[in-house]
Design an enzyme around this catalytic site. Structure first.
Site: not given
Ligand code: ADP
Ligand code: MG
Length: 314
Positions: A11-12, A131, A217, A279
């Site tokens: 998203g970023n 979701k 995604k 992820k």
């Molecule tokens: P994207 O839009 O890239 O999918 P998400 O917000 O879904 O972003 O996922 C990224 C987020 O996951 C990070 O901003 C972080 O706050 C969170 N996160 C949760 N657990 C962890 C972890 N163990 N290590 C790193 N980030 C984590």
């Molecule tokens: Mg995400």
């Protein structure tokens, strides 16, 4: 032989937390993210880009709703709205990446593929929708719509109202995946499975139809990476690495972990559901289905020798 990489934009890459989402903001973010693909291209990678669409598809759903209220234009379902965001986000990536490549004297065609992803109507996820999508409603509005349409609404944990929740089923098959692979291996940069792909299912043995669902995604991108036999799979997000004991005093960044270590940390609950867990699962899936290494990192780390958390096949 040239190498093939799938790069999933989080998203970023498109919209930062503190932004409204104007076209200027989105274009600047996309341009910045695309500059970080240059090292990969220079290393000889052919590239397929996947991307999220969370905030964008939420906005499109709101626009449809407002259009129906104000002008009587029928609001379209989620699959249709995902298709819209694949087009609009694909357009932004195409244009900004082209601007980057021109500056770098690199010549590539860039093509967005509207991508349907097949899910199973009997996926257990449909029994337990998780979701949240679209606008917030009052309890009365939500109850009325639930009675009319059978949709499920849940209260927002942050007290912003009631929101429709849809299933997030497993992606099973990506339509046109052979063509995506061919075009990419021919040197074109391809944008595909945007927003996790347009969710469709076989309503009859010979009839595809869209369905109210949101495909993750990260999982869709990893299925794509497996299907096109990518050498590398990158998940770009807003943290440089995955951590164990995340945001605790003994937090520790993960540099290189095997699939079994990743599974152990996942079981121990180090990665939050809905953000880091999908992820890690996507990387495990890639490594267990022919991939060698998957990387979770920030765009700005790409090309650096110790970039991100690397999950490797054993
Ligand atoms: P994207 O839009 O890239 O999918 P998400 O917000 O879904 O972003 O996922 C990224 C987020 O996951 C990070 O901003 C972080 O706050 C969170 N996160 C949760 N657990 C962890 C972890 N163990 N290590 C790193 N980030 C984590
Ligand atoms: Mg995400």
């Amino acid at each position: 032989m040239k190498k093939l990489a799938v790069v999933a934009f989080g998203g970023n890459a498109l919209l930062r937390g503190d932004q409204k989402g104007t076209i200027d903001e989105q274009e600047a973010n996309v341009y910045e993210t695309c500059t970080h693909l240059v090292p990969l291209i220079r290393q000889g990678f052919d590239i397929v880009i996947g991307h999220g669409n969370g905030p964008q598809v939420g906005n499109v759903l709101l626009q449809h709703e407002a259009g129906e209220k104000l002008y009587g234009i029928p609001a379209q379902p989620i699959d249709f709205c995902v298709a819209e965001t694949q087009g609009s986000i694909g357009y932004m990536i195409e244009q900004q990446l082209r601007n980057v490549l021109i500056k770098e004297n690199l010549e590539r065609d860039i093509l967005t593929i509207i991508t349907e992803v097949i899910v199973d109507k009997n996926d257990p996820a449909f029994k337990n929708p998780t979701k949240p999508v679209g606008p917030f409603y009052t309890k009365e509005q939500a109850d009325k719509m639930a009675a009319e349409s059978g949709a499920i609404f849940q209260e927002d944990p942050r007290g912003r109202g009631w929101r429709k929740v849809v299933a997030s089923p497993q992606p099973l098959k990506i339509n046109n995946v052979k063509s995506i692979e061919k075009l990419a291996r021919d040197g074109q940069i391809i944008i595909a499975v945007g927003g996790g792909g347009i969710p469709v299912f076989w309503v009859e043995p010979d009839k595809l139809q869209g369905i109210d669902a949101v495909i993750d995604k990260d999982l869709a991108s990893s299925l794509l990476a497996v299907e096109i036999k990518a050498d590398m799979f990158f998940i770009l997000t807003d943290v440089p690495k995955a951590y164990i004991n995340y945001r605790k005093p003994d937090e520790k960044a993960l540099d290189r972990i095997s699939v079994s270590e990743a599974k152990r940390y996942l079981e121990e609950g180090h990665f939050a559901n809905g953000s880091m867990a999908p992820k890690i699962k996507a990387c495990i899936y890639f490594c267990e289905h022919g991939g060698k290494e998957a990387v979770i990192t920030m765009a700005s780390e790409l090309g650096k020798p110790d970039a991100g958390t690397v999950i490797y096949a054993e």
